[in-house]
Design a protein around this motif. Structure first.
Motif, short mmCIF file in Angstrom:
data_model
loop_
_atom_site.label_atom_id
_atom_site.label_comp_id
_atom_site.label_asym_id
_atom_site.label_seq_id
_atom_site.Cartn_x
_atom_site.Cartn_y
_atom_site.Cartn_z
N GLY A 19 0.80 -1.21 0.00
CA GLY A 19 0.00 0.00 0.00
C GLY A 19 0.84 1.26 0.00
O GLY A 19 0.48 2.26 -0.65
N HIS A 20 1.97 1.22 0.69
CA HIS A 20 2.85 2.38 0.72
C HIS A 20 3.53 2.60 -0.62
O HIS A 20 3.77 3.74 -1.04
CB HIS A 20 3.94 2.20 1.79
CG HIS A 20 3.40 2.20 3.18
ND1 HIS A 20 4.19 2.12 4.31
CD2 HIS A 20 2.12 2.26 3.66
CE1 HIS A 20 3.44 2.14 5.39
NE2 HIS A 20 2.18 2.22 5.02
N VAL A 21 3.84 1.50 -1.31
CA VAL A 21 4.58 1.58 -2.57
C VAL A 21 3.71 2.11 -3.71
O VAL A 21 4.18 2.87 -4.56
CB VAL A 21 5.17 0.19 -2.92
CG1 VAL A 21 5.57 0.11 -4.38
CG2 VAL A 21 6.36 -0.10 -2.03
N VAL A 22 2.44 1.71 -3.76
CA VAL A 22 1.59 2.11 -4.88
C VAL A 22 1.00 3.50 -4.69
O VAL A 22 0.54 4.13 -5.65
CB VAL A 22 0.45 1.10 -5.13
CG1 VAL A 22 1.01 -0.27 -5.47
CG2 VAL A 22 -0.50 1.02 -3.93
N ASP A 23 1.03 4.01 -3.48
CA ASP A 23 0.44 5.32 -3.20
C ASP A 23 1.27 6.44 -3.84
O ASP A 23 2.50 6.43 -3.76
CB ASP A 23 0.35 5.53 -1.69
CG ASP A 23 -0.43 6.78 -1.32
OD1 ASP A 23 -1.47 7.02 -1.95
OD2 ASP A 23 0.02 7.51 -0.42
N ALA A 24 0.58 7.39 -4.46
CA ALA A 24 1.24 8.55 -5.08
C ALA A 24 2.31 8.15 -6.08
O ALA A 24 3.39 8.73 -6.15
CB ALA A 24 1.84 9.46 -4.00
N THR A 25 2.00 7.13 -6.88
CA THR A 25 2.95 6.60 -7.87
C THR A 25 2.46 6.90 -9.28
O THR A 25 1.26 6.80 -9.57
CB THR A 25 3.09 5.07 -7.67
OG1 THR A 25 3.69 4.81 -6.41
CG2 THR A 25 3.94 4.44 -8.76
N GLY A 55 23.18 -1.89 -8.06
CA GLY A 55 22.95 -0.81 -7.10
C GLY A 55 21.56 -0.22 -7.13
O GLY A 55 21.16 0.48 -6.19
N SER A 56 20.79 -0.49 -8.19
CA SER A 56 19.45 0.11 -8.29
C SER A 56 18.47 -0.42 -7.25
O SER A 56 17.47 0.24 -6.96
CB SER A 56 18.88 -0.12 -9.69
OG SER A 56 19.56 0.68 -10.66
N LEU A 57 18.74 -1.59 -6.69
CA LEU A 57 17.90 -2.12 -5.62
C LEU A 57 17.79 -1.12 -4.48
O LEU A 57 16.77 -1.07 -3.77
CB LEU A 57 18.49 -3.44 -5.10
CG LEU A 57 17.79 -4.08 -3.90
CD1 LEU A 57 16.39 -4.56 -4.29
CD2 LEU A 57 18.61 -5.25 -3.36
N PHE A 58 18.81 -0.30 -4.30
CA PHE A 58 18.84 0.65 -3.18
C PHE A 58 18.30 2.03 -3.57
O PHE A 58 18.27 2.93 -2.74
CB PHE A 58 20.28 0.78 -2.68
CG PHE A 58 20.89 -0.52 -2.27
CD1 PHE A 58 20.56 -1.11 -1.06
CD2 PHE A 58 21.76 -1.20 -3.11
CE1 PHE A 58 21.11 -2.33 -0.69
CE2 PHE A 58 22.31 -2.42 -2.75
CZ PHE A 58 21.99 -2.99 -1.54
N HIS A 59 17.88 2.18 -4.83
CA HIS A 59 17.46 3.49 -5.31
C HIS A 59 15.95 3.71 -5.33
O HIS A 59 15.50 4.85 -5.39
CB HIS A 59 18.00 3.73 -6.72
CG HIS A 59 19.48 3.78 -6.80
ND1 HIS A 59 20.17 3.70 -8.00
CD2 HIS A 59 20.43 3.88 -5.83
CE1 HIS A 59 21.47 3.75 -7.76
NE2 HIS A 59 21.65 3.85 -6.46
N LEU A 60 15.17 2.63 -5.35
CA LEU A 60 13.73 2.81 -5.44
C LEU A 60 13.01 1.77 -4.58
O LEU A 60 13.56 0.70 -4.31
CB LEU A 60 13.23 2.74 -6.89
CG LEU A 60 13.16 1.43 -7.65
CD1 LEU A 60 12.54 1.67 -9.02
CD2 LEU A 60 14.50 0.77 -7.83
N PRO A 61 11.81 2.07 -4.12
CA PRO A 61 11.11 1.15 -3.21
C PRO A 61 10.78 -0.19 -3.86
O PRO A 61 10.46 -0.27 -5.06
CB PRO A 61 9.83 1.92 -2.86
CG PRO A 61 10.14 3.35 -3.15
CD PRO A 61 11.08 3.33 -4.31
N ILE A 62 10.81 -1.22 -3.04
CA ILE A 62 10.47 -2.58 -3.46
C ILE A 62 9.35 -3.08 -2.54
O ILE A 62 9.38 -2.85 -1.33
CB ILE A 62 11.68 -3.53 -3.34
CG1 ILE A 62 12.85 -3.02 -4.19
CG2 ILE A 62 11.30 -4.96 -3.73
CD1 ILE A 62 12.64 -3.10 -5.67
N ALA A 63 8.37 -3.76 -3.12
CA ALA A 63 7.33 -4.42 -2.32
C ALA A 63 7.25 -5.88 -2.73
O ALA A 63 7.59 -6.24 -3.86
CB ALA A 63 5.98 -3.74 -2.53
N VAL A 64 6.82 -6.73 -1.81
CA VAL A 64 6.64 -8.16 -2.07
C VAL A 64 5.20 -8.51 -1.76
O VAL A 64 4.70 -8.23 -0.66
CB VAL A 64 7.60 -9.01 -1.21
CG1 VAL A 64 7.36 -10.50 -1.47
CG2 VAL A 64 9.05 -8.64 -1.48
#
Length: 257
Positions: A99-105, A155-164
């Protein structure tokens, strides 16, 4: 700090997904990954390095909360690389609630049952490069913290949010509930990517399927549209990460006009 074999042996257990999931820790191998991890507050627990790497990457050593010297053999046991660079970070999981990841995306990638770690990491890298806001690993997708996935993300894993999200359908519905249209990348789609600019202007979640069998019909059916990438030559299909790059960049081009 110099440690013995027991500490390294315990850390090496994180090569197993079950161990990573239980402890919510993973290893980031190589200077680019370590640099990215150190940019995320609280992510890095400890960095393991050889003496040579400590001299070479003095800036990383200065930024690390704990820098642990190990010999070449110990470092190699922590690294998934054929030729280890001499530095590996012990990191805390980064994923956030869906829910946090998809909000304001405005631009999102959903990977449904993506199994190949190299493809998964490359999708993260492509999403980062295209300016996407997040990536969701849904269903039976590879672990986002698989060493090969981490390395392929460069390094991009650390640049943007990830959700599972264990349920791909739930990921699709959450994106739609947040105001995103869901576009399924599908070779048999009714919309041609080259003629989809009107669609691409809207906030979008791209839905990508498994490398071998694509998206199940019932999951693709939940999408607002199914979009095909035109193939002008004789190739049967495109690699998943290549298709993801084309779709994400097509959205980024239109959204940024």
């Amino acid at each position: 700090m110099v440690v013995g074999n027991a500490h390294v042996k315990e850390t090496r257990k994180l090569s197993r997904r079950s161990e990573r999931s239980e402890r919510r820790l993973f290893l980031a191998d190589g200077p680019k990954a370590v640099e990215g991890a150190l940019e995320v507050p609280g992510c890095v627990v400890e960095v393991f390095a050889t003496t040579a790497a400590t001299e070479q990457y003095a800036d990383l050593a200065a930024a690390a909360p704990q820098w642990t010297l190990v010999d070449d053999r110990a470092l190699a046991s922590l690294s998934d690389s054929v030729t280890p660079a001499g530095v590996v970070a012990l990191c805390r999981f980064l994923d956030r609630p869906l829910g946090h990841v998809v909000d304001a995306t405005r631009l999102l990638a959903i990977c449904a049952d993506v199994r190949d770690p190299g493809n998964a990491g490359t999708v993260i890298r492509c999403a980062d490069a295209a300016g996407a806001d997040a990536v969701v690993f849904a269903g039976r997708s590879v672990d986002a913290y698989n060493p090969k996935t981490v390395r392929a993300s460069v390094g991009s894993l650390f640049h943007l949010p990830i959700a599972v999200e264990p349920d791909p359908a739930a990921a699709v519905r959450a994106a739609q509930a947040a105001g995103l249209q869901v576009l399924a990348a599908d070779g048999a789609g009714e919309v041609d990517l080259d003629h989809a600019d009107d669609l691409l202007a809207a906030p979008t979640a791209w839905l990508f399927g498994n490398e071998a069998w694509g998206l199940p019909a019932e999951l693709a059916g939940l999408a607002d549209h199914r979009v095909r990438i035109p193939i002008h030559g004789r190739a049967e299909s495109l690699n998943l990460s290549t298709a993801a790059a084309l779709c994400l960049y097509a959205s980024a081009r239109v959204q940024r006009q």
